[in-house]
Design a protein around this motif. Sequence first.
Motif, PDB file in Angstrom:
ATOM      1  N   PRO A 120      17.479   7.232   9.116  1.00  0.00           N
ATOM      2  CA  PRO A 120      17.677   8.633   8.737  1.00  0.00           C
ATOM      3  C   PRO A 120      16.432   9.166   8.024  1.00  0.00           C
ATOM      4  N   ALA A 121      16.355  10.485   7.896  1.00  0.00           N
ATOM      5  CA  ALA A 121      15.147  11.133   7.351  1.00  0.00           C
ATOM      6  C   ALA A 121      14.803  10.627   5.954  1.00  0.00           C
ATOM      7  N   ASN A 122      15.802  10.425   5.105  1.00  0.00           N
ATOM      8  CA  ASN A 122      15.500   9.990   3.740  1.00  0.00           C
ATOM      9  C   ASN A 122      14.841   8.614   3.717  1.00  0.00           C
ATOM     10  N   LEU A 123      15.286   7.706   4.606  1.00  0.00           N
ATOM     11  CA  LEU A 123      14.687   6.371   4.623  1.00  0.00           C
ATOM     12  C   LEU A 123      13.330   6.362   5.318  1.00  0.00           C
ATOM     13  N   ARG A 124      13.089   7.334   6.176  1.00  0.00           N
ATOM     14  CA  ARG A 124      11.746   7.448   6.744  1.00  0.00           C
ATOM     15  C   ARG A 124      10.741   7.816   5.660  1.00  0.00           C
ATOM     16  N   TYR A 125      11.127   8.728   4.784  1.00  0.00           N
ATOM     17  CA  TYR A 125      10.248   9.055   3.667  1.00  0.00           C
ATOM     18  C   TYR A 125      10.089   7.856   2.729  1.00  0.00           C
ATOM     19  N   LEU A 126      11.139   7.045   2.619  1.00  0.00           N
ATOM     20  CA  LEU A 126      11.036   5.844   1.785  1.00  0.00           C
ATOM     21  C   LEU A 126       9.996   4.881   2.353  1.00  0.00           C
ATOM     22  N   THR A 127       9.888   4.777   3.658  1.00  0.00           N
ATOM     23  CA  THR A 127       8.837   3.932   4.228  1.00  0.00           C
ATOM     24  C   THR A 127       7.458   4.482   3.874  1.00  0.00           C
ATOM     25  N   GLY A 128       7.352   5.805   3.746  1.00  0.00           N
ATOM     26  CA  GLY A 128       6.094   6.397   3.273  1.00  0.00           C
ATOM     27  C   GLY A 128       5.788   5.984   1.846  1.00  0.00           C
ATOM     28  N   VAL A 129       6.828   5.920   1.003  1.00  0.00           N
ATOM     29  CA  VAL A 129       6.647   5.470  -0.384  1.00  0.00           C
ATOM     30  C   VAL A 129       6.165   4.023  -0.399  1.00  0.00           C
ATOM     31  N   VAL A 130       6.788   3.186   0.424  1.00  0.00           N
ATOM     32  CA  VAL A 130       6.399   1.774   0.478  1.00  0.00           C
ATOM     33  C   VAL A 130       4.951   1.642   0.965  1.00  0.00           C
ATOM     34  N   ALA A 131       4.583   2.400   1.993  1.00  0.00           N
ATOM     35  CA  ALA A 131       3.210   2.351   2.496  1.00  0.00           C
ATOM     36  C   ALA A 131       2.215   2.798   1.432  1.00  0.00           C
ATOM     37  N   LEU A 132       2.547   3.866   0.694  1.00  0.00           N
ATOM     38  CA  LEU A 132       1.677   4.336  -0.381  1.00  0.00           C
ATOM     39  C   LEU A 132       1.525   3.269  -1.459  1.00  0.00           C
ATOM     40  N   GLU A 133       2.603   2.589  -1.795  1.00  0.00           N
ATOM     41  CA  GLU A 133       2.541   1.546  -2.815  1.00  0.00           C
ATOM     42  C   GLU A 133       1.693   0.368  -2.343  1.00  0.00           C
ATOM     43  N   VAL A 134       1.823  -0.006  -1.089  1.00  0.00           N
ATOM     44  CA  VAL A 134       1.023  -1.120  -0.555  1.00  0.00           C
ATOM     45  C   VAL A 134      -0.456  -0.753  -0.582  1.00  0.00           C
ATOM     46  N   ILE A 135      -0.793   0.447  -0.130  1.00  0.00           N
ATOM     47  CA  ILE A 135      -2.190   0.890  -0.125  1.00  0.00           C
ATOM     48  C   ILE A 135      -2.748   0.933  -1.552  1.00  0.00           C
ATOM     49  N   SER A 136      -1.955   1.442  -2.491  1.00  0.00           N
ATOM     50  CA  SER A 136      -2.407   1.517  -3.888  1.00  0.00           C
ATOM     51  C   SER A 136      -2.622   0.138  -4.487  1.00  0.00           C
ATOM     52  N   GLU A 137      -1.705  -0.788  -4.204  1.00  0.00           N
ATOM     53  CA  GLU A 137      -1.850  -2.145  -4.735  1.00  0.00           C
ATOM     54  C   GLU A 137      -3.078  -2.840  -4.150  1.00  0.00           C
ATOM     55  N   ILE A 138      -3.306  -2.660  -2.860  1.00  0.00           N
ATOM     56  CA  ILE A 138      -4.477  -3.280  -2.226  1.00  0.00           C
ATOM     57  C   ILE A 138      -5.764  -2.682  -2.793  1.00  0.00           C
ATOM     58  N   ALA A 139      -5.809  -1.359  -2.925  1.00  0.00           N
ATOM     59  CA  ALA A 139      -7.007  -0.713  -3.473  1.00  0.00           C
ATOM     60  C   ALA A 139      -7.247  -1.143  -4.915  1.00  0.00           C
ATOM     61  N   GLY A 140      -6.188  -1.183  -5.728  1.00  0.00           N
ATOM     62  CA  GLY A 140      -6.338  -1.597  -7.124  1.00  0.00           C
ATOM     63  C   GLY A 140      -6.791  -3.040  -7.256  1.00  0.00           C
ATOM     64  N   SER A 141      -6.219  -3.922  -6.444  1.00  0.00           N
ATOM     65  CA  SER A 141      -6.612  -5.336  -6.493  1.00  0.00           C
ATOM     66  C   SER A 141      -8.041  -5.540  -6.019  1.00  0.00           C
ATOM     67  N   THR A 142      -8.422  -4.792  -4.986  1.00  0.00           N
ATOM     68  CA  THR A 142      -9.792  -4.907  -4.485  1.00  0.00           C
ATOM     69  C   THR A 142     -10.800  -4.458  -5.538  1.00  0.00           C
ATOM     70  N   LEU A 143     -10.525  -3.321  -6.173  1.00  0.00           N
ATOM     71  CA  LEU A 143     -11.428  -2.840  -7.224  1.00  0.00           C
ATOM     72  C   LEU A 143     -11.476  -3.800  -8.403  1.00  0.00           C
ATOM     73  N   LYS A 144     -10.330  -4.373  -8.748  1.00  0.00           N
ATOM     74  CA  LYS A 144     -10.297  -5.343  -9.850  1.00  0.00           C
ATOM     75  C   LYS A 144     -11.102  -6.588  -9.497  1.00  0.00           C
ATOM     76  N   HIS A 145     -11.004  -7.020  -8.253  1.00  0.00           N
ATOM     77  CA  HIS A 145     -11.749  -8.196  -7.812  1.00  0.00           C
ATOM     78  C   HIS A 145     -13.259  -7.980  -7.948  1.00  0.00           C
ATOM     79  N   TYR A 146     -13.722  -6.770  -7.668  1.00  0.00           N
ATOM     80  CA  TYR A 146     -15.157  -6.451  -7.767  1.00  0.00           C
ATOM     81  C   TYR A 146     -15.537  -5.895  -9.144  1.00  0.00           C
ATOM     82  N   HIS A 147     -14.642  -6.061 -10.116  1.00  0.00           N
ATOM     83  CA  HIS A 147     -14.871  -5.646 -11.508  1.00  0.00           C
ATOM     84  C   HIS A 147     -15.224  -4.164 -11.611  1.00  0.00           C
ATOM     85  N   ARG A 148     -14.497  -3.338 -10.886  1.00  0.00           N
ATOM     86  CA  ARG A 148     -14.659  -1.891 -10.934  1.00  0.00           C
ATOM     87  C   ARG A 148     -13.409  -1.293 -11.574  1.00  0.00           C
ATOM     88  N   PRO A 149     -13.549  -0.155 -12.243  1.00  0.00           N
ATOM     89  CA  PRO A 149     -12.350   0.474 -12.831  1.00  0.00           C
ATOM     90  C   PRO A 149     -11.379   0.938 -11.742  1.00  0.00           C
TER      91      PRO A 149
END
Length: 191
Positions: A7-36
């Motif tokens: 349903p439409a509400n759970l499709r938007y929830l997959t967008g939330v999950v995708a945003l969280e995955v992208i944010s976690e990967i970006a944050g971890s990558t920056l942390k690995h390279y000692h960047r803020p």
Amino acid sequence: MRFRRLPANLRYLTGVVALEVISEIAGSTLKHYHRPNLFIGPIFAAGELWLLALVYDKTLRYPGFSRVRPWLAGAFVVYCALDSWLFPEAARFKPALQLLESFLILGMVGLYFRKLLNELRVTRLDREPMFWVSVGLVINHLGKSQIYLFSNFLLTHYSNQLNLDIWAIHALLLVVLYSCYLVALWIRPQN
């Protein structure tokens, strides 16, 4: 594979999950390279609130909420942008933004629980995807609010080990939230 049948509400929830995955990967990558990586917080908060507002808009189907949602989410996005632009301290954690986001998300969850209790159409809560989403959000944002309230004080006045332990609790809260999201996306919603 099931995205088209969600349903439409759970499709938007997959967008939330995708945003969280992208944010976690970006944050971890920056942390690995000692960047803020704290600048990711406002971007993620704006996106998460916007998408969760869409999730709850499709779930609640309240005309009043549908009219207020774009203004509320838009005002929060503007606040995130202004906070980042006017106070660009990349190395300082600013919890006011996260506290406001938690307050707004808990408000939407409260509206869902109010609707759930008033209508009483759900026979089994464990088979209701939005119940799992809402429980995960309540646990996550109530716990994170406590961390955000005392974060800057703890960062400046207590040991590094205590700070690491508190952020480990934060990670545990995220595990609970992601688990609830996965359960919500896994089960088949009732008609």
